[in-house]
Design an enzyme around this catalytic site. Sequence first.
Site, PDB file in Angstrom:
ATOM      1  N   SER A   1      43.890  43.055  53.436  1.00  0.00           N
ATOM      2  CA  SER A   1      42.906  43.884  54.126  1.00  0.00           C
ATOM      3  C   SER A   1      42.644  43.365  55.531  1.00  0.00           C
ATOM      4  O   SER A   1      42.674  42.163  55.772  1.00  0.00           O
ATOM      5  CB  SER A   1      41.609  43.930  53.328  1.00  0.00           C
ATOM      6  OG  SER A   1      41.124  42.638  53.099  1.00  0.00           O
TER       7      SER A   1
ATOM      8  N   LYS B   1      32.209  31.175  38.780  1.00  0.00           N
ATOM      9  CA  LYS B   1      31.957  32.189  37.761  1.00  0.00           C
ATOM     10  C   LYS B   1      31.249  31.610  36.541  1.00  0.00           C
ATOM     11  O   LYS B   1      31.577  30.530  36.075  1.00  0.00           O
ATOM     12  CB  LYS B   1      33.271  32.855  37.353  1.00  0.00           C
ATOM     13  CG  LYS B   1      33.712  33.836  38.416  1.00  0.00           C
ATOM     14  CD  LYS B   1      35.061  34.436  38.178  1.00  0.00           C
ATOM     15  CE  LYS B   1      35.380  35.343  39.376  1.00  0.00           C
ATOM     16  NZ  LYS B   1      36.756  35.802  39.381  1.00  0.00           N
TER      17      LYS B   1
ATOM     18  N   HIS C   1      35.963  33.328  54.417  1.00  0.00           N
ATOM     19  CA  HIS C   1      34.576  33.614  54.056  1.00  0.00           C
ATOM     20  C   HIS C   1      33.606  33.173  55.133  1.00  0.00           C
ATOM     21  O   HIS C   1      32.427  33.471  55.071  1.00  0.00           O
ATOM     22  CB  HIS C   1      34.239  32.957  52.719  1.00  0.00           C
ATOM     23  CG  HIS C   1      35.167  33.392  51.629  1.00  0.00           C
ATOM     24  ND1 HIS C   1      36.292  32.673  51.305  1.00  0.00           N
ATOM     25  CD2 HIS C   1      35.176  34.487  50.850  1.00  0.00           C
ATOM     26  CE1 HIS C   1      36.949  33.315  50.347  1.00  0.00           C
ATOM     27  NE2 HIS C   1      36.294  34.411  50.055  1.00  0.00           N
TER      28      HIS C   1
ATOM     29  N   ARG D   1      19.424  49.470  42.728  1.00  0.00           N
ATOM     30  CA  ARG D   1      19.724  48.257  43.504  1.00  0.00           C
ATOM     31  C   ARG D   1      18.581  47.913  44.461  1.00  0.00           C
ATOM     32  O   ARG D   1      18.802  47.509  45.600  1.00  0.00           O
ATOM     33  CB  ARG D   1      21.040  48.408  44.273  1.00  0.00           C
ATOM     34  CG  ARG D   1      22.263  48.290  43.389  1.00  0.00           C
ATOM     35  CD  ARG D   1      23.536  48.298  44.202  1.00  0.00           C
ATOM     36  NE  ARG D   1      23.718  49.559  44.919  1.00  0.00           N
ATOM     37  CZ  ARG D   1      24.568  49.760  45.904  1.00  0.00           C
ATOM     38  NH1 ARG D   1      25.329  48.767  46.313  1.00  0.00           N
ATOM     39  NH2 ARG D   1      24.691  50.926  46.481  1.00  0.00           N
TER      40      ARG D   1
ATOM     41  N   GLU E   1      44.128  30.628  47.470  1.00  0.00           N
ATOM     42  CA  GLU E   1      43.004  30.033  48.187  1.00  0.00           C
ATOM     43  C   GLU E   1      43.018  28.518  47.997  1.00  0.00           C
ATOM     44  O   GLU E   1      43.016  28.032  46.878  1.00  0.00           O
ATOM     45  CB  GLU E   1      41.704  30.597  47.626  1.00  0.00           C
ATOM     46  CG  GLU E   1      40.484  30.001  48.254  1.00  0.00           C
ATOM     47  CD  GLU E   1      39.221  30.414  47.512  1.00  0.00           C
ATOM     48  OE1 GLU E   1      39.005  31.612  47.350  1.00  0.00           O
ATOM     49  OE2 GLU E   1      38.486  29.524  47.107  1.00  0.00           O
TER      50      GLU E   1
ATOM     51  N   CYS F   1      26.747  43.515  44.387  1.00  0.00           N
ATOM     52  CA  CYS F   1      26.907  44.178  43.102  1.00  0.00           C
ATOM     53  C   CYS F   1      28.283  44.825  43.038  1.00  0.00           C
ATOM     54  O   CYS F   1      28.862  45.139  44.072  1.00  0.00           O
ATOM     55  CB  CYS F   1      25.878  45.288  42.951  1.00  0.00           C
ATOM     56  SG  CYS F   1      24.203  44.683  43.037  1.00  0.00           S
TER      57      CYS F   1
HETATM   58  N1  GLN Z   1      44.598  42.414  49.000  1.00  0.00           N
HETATM   59  C1  GLN Z   1      43.203  42.195  48.849  1.00  0.00           C
HETATM   60  C2  GLN Z   1      42.535  42.043  50.208  1.00  0.00           C
HETATM   61  O1  GLN Z   1      43.160  41.562  51.089  1.00  0.00           O
HETATM   62  C3  GLN Z   1      42.920  40.965  48.026  1.00  0.00           C
HETATM   63  C4  GLN Z   1      41.457  40.789  47.762  1.00  0.00           C
HETATM   64  C5  GLN Z   1      41.111  39.612  46.881  1.00  0.00           C
HETATM   65  O2  GLN Z   1      41.846  38.689  46.752  1.00  0.00           O
HETATM   66  N2  GLN Z   1      39.952  39.608  46.306  1.00  0.00           N
HETATM   67  O3  GLN Z   1      41.396  42.386  50.413  1.00  0.00           O
END
Ligand code: GLN
Length: 759
Positions: A433, A112, A694, A16, A665, A516
Amino acid sequence: MARSHILGFPRIGAQRELKSALEAFWRGDTSEAELQATGAQLRERHWALQREAGLSQVTAGDFCFYDHVLAHTLLLGALPARFGFDARHLTLAQGFELARGNAAQPAMEMTKWFDTNYHYLVPELGPQTRFDGGHDAWFEHIDQALQHGGEVKPVLPGPITYLRIAKSHTAGFDRLSLLPALCDAYRRILARLAARGVQWVQLDEPALCTDLDERWLAATDTAYAALAGSGVRLLLATYFDAVDAVQRVARLPVQGFHVDLVRAPQQLGAWRAALPGDAVLSAGVVDGRNVWRTDLRPVLGTLQLLHEALGDRLWVAPSCSLLHVPVSLAGEAHLDPALKPWLAFATEKLQEVVVLTRALNEGEAAVAQALQASDSARASRTQSRRVTNELVRKRVAALTPAMAERRSAFTARIQAQQAALKLPLLPTTTIGSFPQTSDIRRARAACKRGELSALDYLQRMREEIRIAIRQQEALGLDMLVHGEAERNDMVEYFGEQLWGVAFTENGWVQSYGSRCVKPPIIFGDVYRPEPMTVETATYAQSLTERPVKGMLTGPVTLLQWSFVRDDQPREATLRQLALVIRDEVLDLEKAGIRAIQIDEPAFREGLPLKARDQPRYLEQAVGAFKLAAGGVRDDTQIHTHMCYSEFSDILPAIAAMDADVITIETSRSNMELLDAFGSFRYPNDIGPGVYDIHSPRVPSAQAMQSLLQRACKVIAPERLWVNPDCGLKTRGWPETEAALKNMVEAAREVRAALAAQAA
Ligand code: GLN
Ligand code: ZN
């Protein structure tokens, strides 16, 4: 003599190196010259690998610092006007601002690349777009390659694919109206390559494997007619699926065609019939999307027939660019030695291409050893006791359709759930999370190195769970989560606990920019020896009266973000994964967890390129989710979460998953998706994300309140949840707290307003 080549090589580096160099540059720790030097070294190294392996030519122009579609946009000079940059004098730093955003402008949209987990930056085109040239970094790479002598084949995205994956923000604007100007730009580029003595140029056109209507097919005819006679020979590269209109595409005035015979071997007959008498056929026979060693003999059988017919017009290649596989097995000192001979990463795939080509040109005897190694790898893989697990087989065979159905319909379930959970109108929650602090990551690293005992690590994670629960209570959230402190990655965390799944040390694949992923390798039947999340979930629940959601990664996402065994249909592996998650769901329920979220962010990723193949995929994906979720009681609430995709066109499938609640989202598109959910009349509960996690920006309560009010217009308030649009692990605590505080306040305001209206 048959020839050998590749369509592209991973640029990230075996260790990397590109990631480290980029991130150091972005932090301001290194100079532009140092970053450029790393780039040059990586290119040199990757060309050297191709030359040393004995490929007939090296491929150049596949390297870039962030994304090859962005690099092409820069080469064309077609920058989004909103940044106000001068395309000809663009600095490297400005290039990164396009990719990552700056104080004034959000980043270019990222999405994507076909059905892969690689993300490209979407070209933003409009009536003002010009293609009259940007900066010359790409030509510098070609010149660097040419300095070594030997044949160099530059690669670029083709004009049809470029327009096809672009977006316009001008209503009613037709991207195809830009085709003439775009073709002029390609002609100028090709002329500059011809002037350098370049023989062949590869134009990547995976868009030709999607459903193209007559307008796009006609545009393809026009585009390639315009590029004819440009002084170089063109290899039109298609991959990821079959070309449907072979007859027509084969008549394009190009000198060669690359076809993906791994994903779509069935197209070979049509190509043999339609291939013009002087055209090259590049046969993509080594899987560029997966990590398994090629079983050489059957492939050689196919190639020998082609070789008899085509002679030196046959080229041997991987199916697509090797961008999608890790760099080299040499970095895997600790991989199960029984497993390693079954695998081939990018570097090993170069060898496979060369061996196949030599077998054609010099006879099988010349590569007897390699053929033997391939035979014994196949034999060991089919006979290995690691691969089959009778228990899993038996249980999968005993699955019945009824197991995928909840006991009652949503309308009955939701009543039972409301009675059990006692949540207010517009319940607030998060996606799972909480911030992965450097403290957490340090503890995990120390535990891996053996400097922190497993018990101490567990204790540290419990401490994090306690903090997360206290914070959520203080913020006044209604449905809590444990925060996922113990998870490095939402797929790896589960994969590490399952049998039949292997992990690499350095098997990194670029996802976007410097990011990555290290996909697990599913090599055998997937088996869950013991519960994976019950301990953390019940600990979290023991700390609070409020309901805590159990948190799982769904079967489709586990499959999609892994390298999947190719010795059985993907669907068979998917069902095993669904069974694993089902068992975990039932264990959580048994342990007293009342709501369980099964994340499926990659639900749409595997959607086939062609509409005719999509219903089957969706049926299998929905079936897997329902099998995972279907075993619970009516009063256990199943949540799911999706992000990072366009969902409006698969809403019926999302509804068919029959989750009690979906969080999704929507905030980045200003809730455009919400309108789609509204007009589709999504039947179950839904939490459209009210803020973009984000971005470090803290949204005001007011902003979220107005989004919620908009949501109330298209979705019944009784069905509505309030939540961010994704997990918070990449954020810091201060902004997380501030944003969630505003979110809870927004929910309270809207509740009060609804109550006032009702009174
Ligand atoms: N439960 C995961 C988080 O909160 C969901 C992650 C995701 O949607 N990529 O991080
Ligand atoms: Zn998400």
